[in-house]
Structure formats: C-alpha cells, structure tokens
Scaffold this motif. Structure first.
Motif, mmCIF file in Angstrom:
data_model
loop_
_atom_site.group_PDB
_atom_site.id
_atom_site.type_symbol
_atom_site.label_atom_id
_atom_site.label_comp_id
_atom_site.label_asym_id
_atom_site.label_seq_id
_atom_site.Cartn_x
_atom_site.Cartn_y
_atom_site.Cartn_z
ATOM 1 N N ASP A 166 -21.957 46.857 -61.810
ATOM 2 C CA ASP A 166 -23.396 46.627 -61.668
ATOM 3 C C ASP A 166 -23.930 47.230 -60.374
ATOM 4 O OD1 ASP A 166 -21.799 44.550 -60.470
ATOM 5 O OD2 ASP A 166 -23.640 43.464 -60.039
ATOM 6 N N ARG A 273 -39.028 34.617 -57.885
ATOM 7 C CA ARG A 273 -39.227 35.020 -59.274
ATOM 8 C C ARG A 273 -40.673 34.833 -59.727
ATOM 9 N NH1 ARG A 273 -34.613 34.787 -62.528
ATOM 10 N NH2 ARG A 273 -32.952 35.951 -61.493
ATOM 11 N N LYS A 312 -28.865 35.502 -72.830
ATOM 12 C CA LYS A 312 -28.117 36.300 -71.852
ATOM 13 C C LYS A 312 -28.229 37.787 -72.141
ATOM 14 C CE LYS A 312 -24.133 35.459 -70.245
ATOM 15 N NZ LYS A 312 -22.680 35.187 -70.131
ATOM 16 N N HIS A 314 -30.729 39.366 -73.355
ATOM 17 C CA HIS A 314 -32.076 39.894 -73.113
ATOM 18 C C HIS A 314 -32.638 39.511 -71.745
ATOM 19 C CE1 HIS A 314 -31.713 39.778 -77.540
ATOM 20 N NE2 HIS A 314 -32.479 40.853 -77.515
ATOM 21 N N LYS A 315 -31.963 38.612 -71.057
ATOM 22 C CA LYS A 315 -32.504 38.017 -69.837
ATOM 23 C C LYS A 315 -32.854 39.058 -68.775
ATOM 24 C CE LYS A 315 -31.409 33.944 -67.010
ATOM 25 N NZ LYS A 315 -30.342 32.952 -66.712
ATOM 26 N N SER A 316 -31.977 40.032 -68.597
ATOM 27 C CA SER A 316 -32.180 41.012 -67.525
ATOM 28 C C SER A 316 -33.446 41.839 -67.719
ATOM 29 C CB SER A 316 -30.965 41.938 -67.429
ATOM 30 O OG SER A 316 -30.781 42.651 -68.642
ATOM 31 N N ASN A 317 -33.915 41.942 -68.959
ATOM 32 C CA ASN A 317 -35.122 42.727 -69.231
ATOM 33 C C ASN A 317 -36.393 42.027 -68.758
ATOM 34 O OD1 ASN A 317 -33.544 44.688 -70.550
ATOM 35 N ND2 ASN A 317 -33.660 43.574 -72.491
ATOM 36 N N ILE A 319 -36.496 39.995 -65.825
ATOM 37 C CA ILE A 319 -36.457 39.620 -64.411
ATOM 38 C C ILE A 319 -37.587 40.341 -63.684
ATOM 39 C CG2 ILE A 319 -35.143 39.773 -62.266
ATOM 40 C CD1 ILE A 319 -32.600 39.470 -63.878
ATOM 41 N N SER A 430 -22.879 41.544 -65.116
ATOM 42 C CA SER A 430 -24.277 41.138 -65.119
ATOM 43 C C SER A 430 -25.020 41.830 -64.004
ATOM 44 C CB SER A 430 -24.384 39.619 -64.940
ATOM 45 O OG SER A 430 -23.818 39.242 -63.715
ATOM 46 N N ASN A 431 -26.332 41.960 -64.158
ATOM 47 C CA ASN A 431 -27.144 42.600 -63.134
ATOM 48 C C ASN A 431 -27.137 41.767 -61.872
ATOM 49 O OD1 ASN A 431 -27.865 44.773 -64.679
ATOM 50 N ND2 ASN A 431 -29.712 43.811 -65.474
ATOM 51 N N TYR A 432 -27.180 42.463 -60.760
ATOM 52 C CA TYR A 432 -27.204 41.775 -59.467
ATOM 53 C C TYR A 432 -28.503 41.011 -59.333
ATOM 54 C CZ TYR A 432 -27.648 41.093 -54.489
ATOM 55 O OH TYR A 432 -27.839 40.551 -53.244
ATOM 56 N N ASP A 433 -28.390 39.798 -58.835
ATOM 57 C CA ASP A 433 -29.579 38.984 -58.592
ATOM 58 C C ASP A 433 -29.259 38.018 -57.476
ATOM 59 O OD1 ASP A 433 -31.926 37.604 -58.683
ATOM 60 O OD2 ASP A 433 -31.360 36.373 -60.396
#
Length: 435
Positions: A166, A273, A312, A314-317, A319, A430-433
């Motif tokens: 990622d 957020r 999970k 679709h979540k990153s789309n 953020i 997972s994408n960094y957050d």
C-alpha cells in the motif's frame, strides 16, 4: 532458573499493605504491654516480614511502601500508582527527511545499480558510511519498519523485509499526480508545521511555525508563529483542525496563486474524516443503510459479517477528509504526501535552514517572546528564492529516482539471512489511513 517478573503494586494495594503493617504493629505493641510473664512473642517482632507474608509481597517492597508513606505531604494524601506519571521513553530511532531519503536511496542503489538484494549487514555498513549510523541490526529493523517496510516469509520459509504494497501504491500515485500537475504549469505549494527551540531564562521554549512555499519562495503573508503550550513534545499536539482551518482562511488561501496544488502531509488534524465510515462495531442496520445510500447491492438476508465484507471492498472509495473538501471548495487542489516520505516535502530542508539560523543566534542576549518571534521572522527572510529553487529541484530529482524503481522487476526487499528470531508481521494490503 526462570527469573520472576517484578510485580507492580498499584495505589490501592500499597494503601492496603501500609494498613496491614500498622495493624500488625499495633497488635505487637499491645501484646508487649499486656503479655503474660515468660510468654515468648519474638516471632511477632519482625513486623515487616509478617506484613510481607500476609500480603504476598517481599519485605523490600514493604519497606519501600513505608518510606513512600513517610514522604507523603500529609496523612490524608493518597499513594500514587507507580509509573502513572512517568514520561514515555522516547524512541531511539528518529526519522527525518535526510534519514528517510538516504535509507531509500541506498536500497535503490542495491537494486538499480548493483542488481542485488541487500542484507541487513550490508545495509547497515553503507548507512554507517553515509549517515554515521551506528545502531545494531535490531535498531535498523525498527528504522525500516518505521519507513513502511514489513516482514514476509518466502516460499523456502526464509524471512525478508519488504516495503508494504500500500505504501508503494500511494507513492506511485503521488508521483504520477505531481508530475501531471507540474506538466500543466500549476503551482505546487508545500505546507508544513514545525517548531523552533529558543532559550529564555535558561529554559527551552518551543515556538510553532506554520508556513507554505513554492518553487519561487515562501507564500507572502502566510507565516504563523505562536508559542507552544508545552516546552517539549510533538508540535502537532499544539495544532488542531479548527486552528488549521483558521490559518488556511486568514493566511494561506487568500494569498495563493490561481490553480495552486496544496501538498499536505499525514498530520492527524489533516485527517479529520468528512464522513464516518462503518466499522465492525457498527450495527447491522447502520451497515445496511450505508450500503443503500452508496448504491451498493447486498442481500438483506446476509449476516452482519457478510455485509461488512462487502463494505470492506468498497470502503476505500469513500474515504474523504474535511480539509481536502474545504480546500477544493475554495478552488484549489490537494495532493497528499505518501506516508513515511518526509523527504518529498520541501520544508524538510527549509526548516533545517531556519533552525540552524535560530540556533546560531539564540542566546546572544536575554530574549523574550517578542524577541524570539522577530528572530524567527529574520531567519525566514534569510531563506532566499535561490534556496527554494535548489530545494525543489532536489525534490524533483528525487521523485525521478523513485519512479525508476517502478521500472525495475524488483520490489524493495532486504534479506534477513539466518535471523530466524525476527518479529513477523502480516502483510496488510489495505489503504493507509492514519486517522
């Protein structure tokens, strides 16, 4: 022989042990005064030992608690739990832009120039020559992990250190975007917050500096300087989302060139957020409502764990961050630095120049807050457009070097050789957050 782990006795337990001691002491004194002739009470004399046996701690612990009790300000004062107010030990591994830059460039040299996979020992040797790094292999592993590397087992069950997927993706996306913006002739505006230490009355006072700059130099009238709440600690603890928005409104945005692209790092107040996303702790009905609002199909008969599995994917789309949305609403674009890449922010060098200037002048006279602010402003004025040109050109060169990595068939891998006792991480795609 297996060593015993030291037992931590908290405030309530310490109070109880002291009370038991005083009870046994009173009992012994009463017995001495009213005992029968020839009655042996020598076994009651060692009150500390009896207290230790009754409470399950050592005599040394009892003596230490009694001493602490004697040192209390008053008889009504309470014991404090040990370590509650102890400051957290600072990490021995400090990562600044120079360190991150040299470590990554050294690893790149192994792949692109030498066509080899580096070992920890060879990497440590090279870093010792370039940075004066004298840490052990364990410290080097910690440093690499803080730069976004992780452990992974190979097919032959050997462990290697690889850069997280990622992190690589976020770096590639950033490099493509900033190259695109530059090709469009859009001003790239770097922003950052740091601190400057000044000496006042033999004490280190921390001043927070917030600023922005481009290839041409600092943004006019964008500087914000204020005294920090604490003399030590992370400068981010003195900045909040609200304060940052005030700086944007009053200092930065009114003075930006048209079509500017603002580069942000991953500071916590940048990551508020815009929308709260479902988590595993969310109710099933809340998950269903979120999916429905986003137009994502799901079966109403699914169990909660199945519904969250869809979320999970679709979540990153979805953020989004408040700061990004706010800046975009004012007609500017936001570009976020990839995590663990401070060397790609021009301010890593700019702050170094400023801090060196202040350090050389600090202490020449008895300074108050106003004098310190004037000194910081003077240091900022000394940072010329030429320094900014050289800094930004160096970053552009570094970006090009990072892009070369993606043209190779390798990924950043460090061979751990036969170090079989290393801590193992699981890969997280997972994408960094950081919020």
């Amino acid at each position: 022989m297996e060593s015993k782990r030291r037992r931590v006795v908290r405030s309530e337990g310490r109070q109880m042990i002291a009370s038991v001691y005083h009870f046994l002491k009173t009992e012994y004194e009463f017995t001495v005064n009213f005992k029968e002739p020839n009655c042996d009470i020598s076994h009651l004399r060692n009150i500390a030992k009896r207290t230790a046996e009754a409470t399950g701690v050592s005599e040394r612990t009892v003596q230490r608690i009694l001493k602490e009790e004697r040192d209390l300000p008053s008889t009504s004062s309470r014991f404090l739990s040990p370590m509650r107010n102890r400051r957290k030990r600072e990490s021995k591994v400090h990562i600044d832009g120079l360190t991150a830059d040299v470590v990554r460039s050294t690893i790149q040299e192994f792949y692109i120039v030498l066509k080899k996979i580096p070992t920890l020992a060879k990497l440590r040797s090279d870093l010792n020559e370039k940075l004066g790094f004298n840490g052990c292999l364990t410290t080097l592993r910690t440093l690499l992990r803080k730069l976004g590397f992780m452990w992974r087992k190979t097919d032959n069950n050997r462990k290697v250190l690889v850069e997280r997927h990622d992190i690589q993706i976020l770096r590639l996306q950033y490099l493509k975007k900033i190259t695109e913006y530059r090709s469009q002739g859009r001003p790239i505006v770097y922003t950052d917050e740091s601190y400057v230490l000044a000496t006042q009355d033999r004490k280190n006072i921390r001043f927070i500096v917030v600023h922005a700059g481009t290839y041409s130099g600092f943004i006019d009238n964008a500087c914000l300087i204020y005294k920090a709440n604490l003399a030590t600690g992370d400068n981010n603890s003195n900045m909040s989302f609200e304060n940052y928005v005030n700086w944007l409104n009053n200092k930065l945005l009114p003075n930006l060139p048209d079509r500017s692209v603002i580069v942000l790092d991953t500071a916590s107040y940048h990551n508020a957020r815009a929308e709260k996303l479902p988590t595993t702790a969310s109710k099933k009905s809340e998950m269903q409502q979120w999916l429905t609002a986003k137009g994502i199909q799901f079966d109403s008969n699914m169990r909660k764990v199945e519904i969250y599995d869809i979320i999970k994917k679709h979540k990153s789309n979805f953020i989004a961050y408040k700061i990004d949305n706010y800046i975009k609403s004012k007609g500017f674009e936001v570009l976020r630095l990839p995590p663990y890449h401070p060397e790609l922010n021009a301010f890593e060098n700019i702050w170094g120049v400023l801090k060196n200037f202040v350090a050389l002048r600090d202490g020449e006279q008895n300074m108050n807050d106003s004098d310190t602010e004037k000194l910081i402003h003077e240091g900022i004025d000394k940072i010329t457009s030429e320094i900014w040109h050289n800094t930004c050109n160096s970053i552009i060169k570094k970006e090009a070097e990072y892009m070369k990595y993606f043209d190779t068939e390798f990924e950043f891998i460090t061979n751990l050789q036969d170090d079989s006792n290393d801590e193992t991480d699981t890969e997280d795609d997972s994408n960094y957050d950081s919020s």
